[in-house]
Design a protein around this motif. Structure first.
Motif, PDB file in Angstrom:
ATOM      1  N   LYS A   1       6.451   6.563   2.608  1.00 53.68           N
ATOM      2  CA  LYS A   1       5.434   5.650   3.136  1.00 53.68           C
ATOM      3  C   LYS A   1       5.935   4.209   3.204  1.00 53.68           C
ATOM      4  CE  LYS A   1       2.552   6.235  -0.170  1.00 53.68           C
ATOM      5  NZ  LYS A   1       3.222   7.211  -1.035  1.00 53.68           N
TER       6      LYS A   1
ATOM      7  N   ALA B   1       1.288   3.728 -13.446  1.00 52.79           N
ATOM      8  CA  ALA B   1       0.443   3.299 -12.329  1.00 52.79           C
ATOM      9  C   ALA B   1      -0.576   4.391 -12.019  1.00 52.79           C
ATOM     10  CB  ALA B   1       1.305   3.023 -11.097  1.00 52.79           C
TER      11      ALA B   1
ATOM     12  N   GLY C   1      -0.410   3.498   0.902  1.00 54.15           N
ATOM     13  CA  GLY C   1      -0.968   3.867  -0.397  1.00 54.15           C
ATOM     14  C   GLY C   1      -1.512   5.282  -0.407  1.00 54.15           C
TER      15      GLY C   1
END
Ligand code: C5P
Length: 220
Positions: A16, A96, A126
């Motif tokens: 991504k 995270a 994301g």
């Protein structure tokens, strides 16, 4: 004014970041790496000695809301310290994922993320860009690749940085992270209903970039 946004969502190590930042560069748009915000929140909380669990949800959310972060020249500065490399480790990714499963932490980061939407436009990557943060985005891409391919890419990245890791460990880590990201109650990883699916297994970066730019042109 209507400010264009292209969302690129998908699982860990699907490429991504590479795709979204290159599309942003070609279009002259801003780029949001939303995962970096969760990585920074995880790092800040860990450094504060907090367990990354529900018992500390609100403390971590308050920290996330007022993170002293600066993005400059491709570097990430947290309270004056360059944390660009520190947030890229596998542990930082796992941390995270833990803080990102806490609903109050996600809420704390909404306004910060939406603030990246500025003229002439934004490309955001994301897990929930298209489903939660920019639901009105005219183009949403859901990027996938096989777990084997993703582990292999992550492995090559680490080796090139001189970090050793086994393929089996990396694959187990990314599958654990995907399971947590897909299974959480709030903003789980899943394609938006109006997302276009792109499987980049066996594609070059240039081919994926051309595909997304082509879709974007069709929307104009
Ligand atoms: O994309 P990246 O691997 O840097 O993201 C790190 C973690 O942050 C993901 O595993 C996910 O748990 C979380 N994340 C998220 N929502 C986003 C971006 C990242 O929950 N929009």
């Amino acid at each position: 004014p209507h400010i264009p946004v292209i969302c690129v969502d998908g699982p860990t190590a699907s490429g991504k970041g590479t795709l979204a930042s290159e599309v942003a560069r070609r279009l002259g748009y801003h780029y949001l790496d939303s995962g970096a915000l969760y990585r920074i929140a995880g790092l800040a909380a860990t450094r504060a000695g907090l367990e990354l669990d529900v018992a500390h949800e609100h403390t971590i959310a308050r920290m996330a809301e007022t993170l002293p972060i600066v993005f400059t020249d491709g570097r990430v500065i947290l309270a004056g310290e360059d944390v660009t490399d520190a947030i890229r480790t596998e542990t930082a990714g796992m941390n995270a994922s833990k803080v990102s499963a806490l609903p109050a932490v996600r809420t704390a980061l909404v306004a910060l993320q939406q603030g990246f939407r500025k003229l002439p436009g934004l490309v955001a990557d994301g897990r929930d860009m298209g489903t939660v943060i920019f639901p009105d985005a005219p183009l949403k891409v859901y990027l996938t690749a096989s777990a084997a391919q993703r582990a292999d890419r992550r492995h090559k990245q680490l080796i090139s940085k001189g970090i050793s890791a086994t393929l089996a460990d990396l694959r187990a880590d990314l599958e654990a992270r995907d399971a947590r990201d897909s299974g959480r109650a709030v903003a789980p990883l899943k394609p938006a209903e109006d997302a276009l699916l792109l499987d980049n297994s066996g594609q070059t970066v240039e081919e994926s970039v051309a595909q997304v730019l082509g879709w974007w042109e069709e929307k104009q």
